[in-house]
Every structure is written in C-alpha cells, then in structure tokens.
Design a protein around this motif. Structure first.
Motif, PDB file in Angstrom:
ATOM      1  N   LEU A  95      42.841  41.349  45.141  1.00  0.00           N
ATOM      2  CA  LEU A  95      42.903  42.657  44.538  1.00  0.00           C
ATOM      3  C   LEU A  95      44.000  43.703  45.383  1.00  0.00           C
ATOM      4  N   ALA A  96      44.402  43.242  46.413  1.00  0.00           N
ATOM      5  CA  ALA A  96      45.528  43.773  46.902  1.00  0.00           C
ATOM      6  C   ALA A  96      46.866  43.434  46.423  1.00  0.00           C
ATOM      7  N   ASN A  97      47.013  42.089  46.161  1.00  0.00           N
ATOM      8  CA  ASN A  97      48.123  41.539  45.709  1.00  0.00           C
ATOM      9  C   ASN A  97      48.467  41.079  44.372  1.00  0.00           C
ATOM     10  N   GLY A  98      47.265  40.748  43.444  1.00  0.00           N
ATOM     11  CA  GLY A  98      47.399  40.164  42.218  1.00  0.00           C
ATOM     12  C   GLY A  98      47.852  41.117  41.341  1.00  0.00           C
ATOM     13  N   ILE A  99      48.253  40.688  40.248  1.00  0.00           N
ATOM     14  CA  ILE A  99      48.723  41.707  39.154  1.00  0.00           C
ATOM     15  C   ILE A  99      47.988  41.653  37.720  1.00  0.00           C
ATOM     16  N   SER A 100      47.042  40.507  37.749  1.00  0.00           N
ATOM     17  CA  SER A 100      46.503  40.419  36.573  1.00  0.00           C
ATOM     18  C   SER A 100      45.198  41.218  36.459  1.00  0.00           C
ATOM     19  N   PRO A 101      44.998  42.070  35.645  1.00  0.00           N
ATOM     20  CA  PRO A 101      43.524  42.896  35.559  1.00  0.00           C
ATOM     21  C   PRO A 101      42.368  42.134  35.172  1.00  0.00           C
ATOM     22  N   THR A 102      42.896  40.969  34.500  1.00  0.00           N
ATOM     23  CA  THR A 102      41.553  40.006  34.365  1.00  0.00           C
ATOM     24  C   THR A 102      41.012  39.274  35.432  1.00  0.00           C
ATOM     25  N   VAL A 103      42.045  38.932  36.283  1.00  0.00           N
ATOM     26  CA  VAL A 103      41.757  38.137  37.423  1.00  0.00           C
ATOM     27  C   VAL A 103      41.078  39.149  38.587  1.00  0.00           C
ATOM     28  N   LYS A 104      41.549  40.435  38.563  1.00  0.00           N
ATOM     29  CA  LYS A 104      41.132  41.147  39.537  1.00  0.00           C
ATOM     30  C   LYS A 104      39.619  41.585  39.292  1.00  0.00           C
ATOM     31  N   THR A 105      39.449  41.631  37.888  1.00  0.00           N
ATOM     32  CA  THR A 105      38.112  42.136  37.659  1.00  0.00           C
ATOM     33  C   THR A 105      37.105  40.897  38.352  1.00  0.00           C
ATOM     34  N   ILE A 106      37.456  39.663  38.205  1.00  0.00           N
ATOM     35  CA  ILE A 106      36.709  38.698  38.650  1.00  0.00           C
ATOM     36  C   ILE A 106      36.498  38.696  40.164  1.00  0.00           C
ATOM     37  N   ALA A 107      37.858  39.041  40.694  1.00  0.00           N
ATOM     38  CA  ALA A 107      37.686  39.095  42.221  1.00  0.00           C
ATOM     39  C   ALA A 107      37.019  40.346  42.879  1.00  0.00           C
ATOM     40  N   GLN A 108      36.797  41.413  42.165  1.00  0.00           N
ATOM     41  CA  GLN A 108      35.922  42.674  42.665  1.00  0.00           C
ATOM     42  C   GLN A 108      34.713  42.170  42.540  1.00  0.00           C
ATOM     43  N   SER A 109      34.018  41.272  41.550  1.00  0.00           N
ATOM     44  CA  SER A 109      32.926  40.685  41.605  1.00  0.00           C
ATOM     45  C   SER A 109      32.539  39.971  42.581  1.00  0.00           C
ATOM     46  N   VAL A 110      33.632  38.821  42.852  1.00  0.00           N
ATOM     47  CA  VAL A 110      33.310  38.051  44.044  1.00  0.00           C
ATOM     48  C   VAL A 110      33.226  38.771  45.434  1.00  0.00           C
ATOM     49  N   ALA A 111      34.214  39.664  45.399  1.00  0.00           N
ATOM     50  CA  ALA A 111      34.075  40.528  46.868  1.00  0.00           C
ATOM     51  C   ALA A 111      32.510  41.143  47.177  1.00  0.00           C
ATOM     52  N   GLN A 112      31.903  41.770  45.834  1.00  0.00           N
ATOM     53  CA  GLN A 112      30.901  42.431  46.234  1.00  0.00           C
ATOM     54  C   GLN A 112      29.687  41.260  46.340  1.00  0.00           C
ATOM     55  N   THR A 113      29.623  40.255  45.362  1.00  0.00           N
ATOM     56  CA  THR A 113      28.336  39.449  45.531  1.00  0.00           C
ATOM     57  C   THR A 113      28.424  38.680  46.831  1.00  0.00           C
ATOM     58  N   ARG A 114      29.838  38.170  47.479  1.00  0.00           N
ATOM     59  CA  ARG A 114      29.658  37.375  48.506  1.00  0.00           C
ATOM     60  C   ARG A 114      29.720  38.231  49.605  1.00  0.00           C
ATOM     61  N   GLY A 115      29.887  39.442  49.808  1.00  0.00           N
ATOM     62  CA  GLY A 115      29.732  40.543  50.702  1.00  0.00           C
ATOM     63  C   GLY A 115      28.278  40.591  50.983  1.00  0.00           C
ATOM     64  N   ASP A 116      27.686  40.902  49.731  1.00  0.00           N
ATOM     65  CA  ASP A 116      26.068  41.313  49.716  1.00  0.00           C
ATOM     66  C   ASP A 116      25.241  40.067  50.288  1.00  0.00           C
ATOM     67  N   ALA A 117      25.771  38.791  49.685  1.00  0.00           N
ATOM     68  CA  ALA A 117      24.931  37.765  50.156  1.00  0.00           C
ATOM     69  C   ALA A 117      25.072  37.238  51.784  1.00  0.00           C
ATOM     70  N   SER A 118      26.136  37.520  52.093  1.00  0.00           N
ATOM     71  CA  SER A 118      26.577  37.105  53.670  1.00  0.00           C
ATOM     72  C   SER A 118      25.514  38.291  54.545  1.00  0.00           C
ATOM     73  N   ALA A 119      25.412  39.506  54.123  1.00  0.00           N
ATOM     74  CA  ALA A 119      24.686  40.120  54.601  1.00  0.00           C
ATOM     75  C   ALA A 119      23.166  39.982  54.952  1.00  0.00           C
ATOM     76  N   ARG A 120      22.782  39.368  53.765  1.00  0.00           N
ATOM     77  CA  ARG A 120      21.321  39.093  53.648  1.00  0.00           C
ATOM     78  C   ARG A 120      21.148  37.580  54.165  1.00  0.00           C
ATOM     79  N   LEU A 121      22.148  36.898  54.883  1.00  0.00           N
ATOM     80  CA  LEU A 121      21.705  35.591  55.611  1.00  0.00           C
ATOM     81  C   LEU A 121      21.122  35.991  56.887  1.00  0.00           C
ATOM     82  N   PRO A 122      20.145  35.034  57.384  1.00  0.00           N
ATOM     83  CA  PRO A 122      19.519  35.146  58.716  1.00  0.00           C
ATOM     84  C   PRO A 122      20.419  35.240  59.642  1.00  0.00           C
ATOM     85  N   LYS A 123      20.103  36.149  60.716  1.00  0.00           N
ATOM     86  CA  LYS A 123      21.024  36.307  61.752  1.00  0.00           C
ATOM     87  C   LYS A 123      20.847  35.057  62.946  1.00  0.00           C
TER      88      LYS A 123
END
Length: 199
Positions: A171-199
């Motif tokens: 998201l910080a360094n890419g130039i493709s809007p198409t790729v960055k759209t997927i990267a935005q989804s990845v950042a959100q889904t993986r961050g949310d999932a990591s926060a839900r893992l058992p401690k």
C-alpha cells in the motif's frame, strides 16, 4: 541524430528484477503488534477488475508473486486446524480464513497472468517468515492435543502478521490501484484474524 526512445519493459526484464524487489519488500518491513478493536469476521475480498500490464510496478509484481505461495501453503494448515483442534473458536476462524483464501487466490492468479509472471513458484523450498514450509507442515501433522494447537496458533500468527505487514508495504510503495485494492483487503482480514487468535 534523433535519440531512440528507451526500450519498454518486457516480461523477461520484469522477471529479472522481481527477485531483488521482493527482497527489498520483505526486508523493509517493520513488525507491528496487533491491537485491540472488537474482533469481527474477515470481510469478503473485493472483486478484481482487469489491469493493464503497464499498470504494474516492481513492488506490485513482487507482492503478487509472493502472496500466491503464502496463501497456497497455508491451506493445509487450515485443514489440519479444522480437523484436529479442540478449540471451536480456532476451528471457526480457520474455516473463515479458508473461505477468504479460496476467493483471494483466483484473483491473485489472474493478476499474475495479466502481469506476465511465470507460472512456477520461485519460492518453492524457501524458508521465510509466514511461508509454511514442508518441515513445519510435517511437525503440525504429527502434533496432537494442546501441543498441536500451540504450534498451529504460532504458525497462524506468524503467517497472518507477515501478510499484514507485506500488504502495508504494498500500500505504501505499490503503484497499481488493482493490486492495492487487494492489499487493502489483505491488511484488514489478516489483522482482524490475528487479533482473534488465542493468546
């Protein structure tokens, strides 16, 4: 004498440059700790529209290329969690992630084809953060009970945090809007999932 215009990048020249770009993409990441909003299920990834080959920069190419094996090589781990784990919240999370990856991989492969990236996996056999290699998968397959769950959670956490960090870098360094759209989804889904893992 008229100057000749510089040659346009081809699939071959992009291929020769993607390895150092990938190394820079991974090396430049700063690990960040997940924090605290109320957990929620990962949303459905957005659809991918057609992208012109000229749309892709080096970071975009490197990100798409590494994301495919990262996703593919986690799927057996998610299958093991769903069949072996006793923690039903962990089982449910693995099922949700499997659904996300099943939708995301075709989109990534489409982008890879549009960008002219090679079909083979250049990271096969490599060891890197977040990439589940054959040794780690074998250890998980042999594990049982609470020790299996401990190892599975550690594997998932490393993978999810690495993918969030890679997406942030794209998201910080890419130039493709198409790729960055997927990267935005990845950042959100993986961050949310990591926060839900058992401690």
């Amino acid at each position: 004498m008229r100057r000749r215009p510089p040659p346009r990048p081809t699939a071959n020249t992009r291929t020769r440059t993607r390895v150092p770009l990938l190394a820079g993409l991974i090396a430049g990441l700063a690990l960040t700790a997940g924090c605290g909003a109320e957990p929620k299920p990962p949303p459905t990834p957005p659809p991918v529209v057609a992208a012109a080959p000229s749309e892709f920069g080096g970071t975009d190419l490197a990100w798409v290329e590494i994301m495919i094996p990262l996703d593919e090589q986690l799927l057996p781990v998610l299958d093991l969690v769903r069949t072996k784990a006793a923690d039903q919240q962990l089982v449910a999370l693995a099922g949700e992630l499997h659904g996300v990856y099943d939708q995301e991989l075709p989109r990534l492969r489409t982008l890879s084809d549009q960008a002219g990236l090679p079909k083979d996996n250049p990271h096969k056999g490599h060891k890197m953060p977040g990439l589940v290699d054959a040794d780690r998968l074998a250890t998980l397959r042999a594990g049982t009970g609470p020790e299996f769950e401990r190892q599975a959670v550690a594997t998932l956490r490393e993978h999810l945090d690495q993918l969030k960090n890679l997406a942030t870098s794209e998201l910080a360094n890419g130039i493709s809007p198409t790729v960055k759209t997927i990267a935005q989804s990845v950042a959100q889904t993986r961050g949310d999932a990591s926060a839900r893992l058992p401690k």
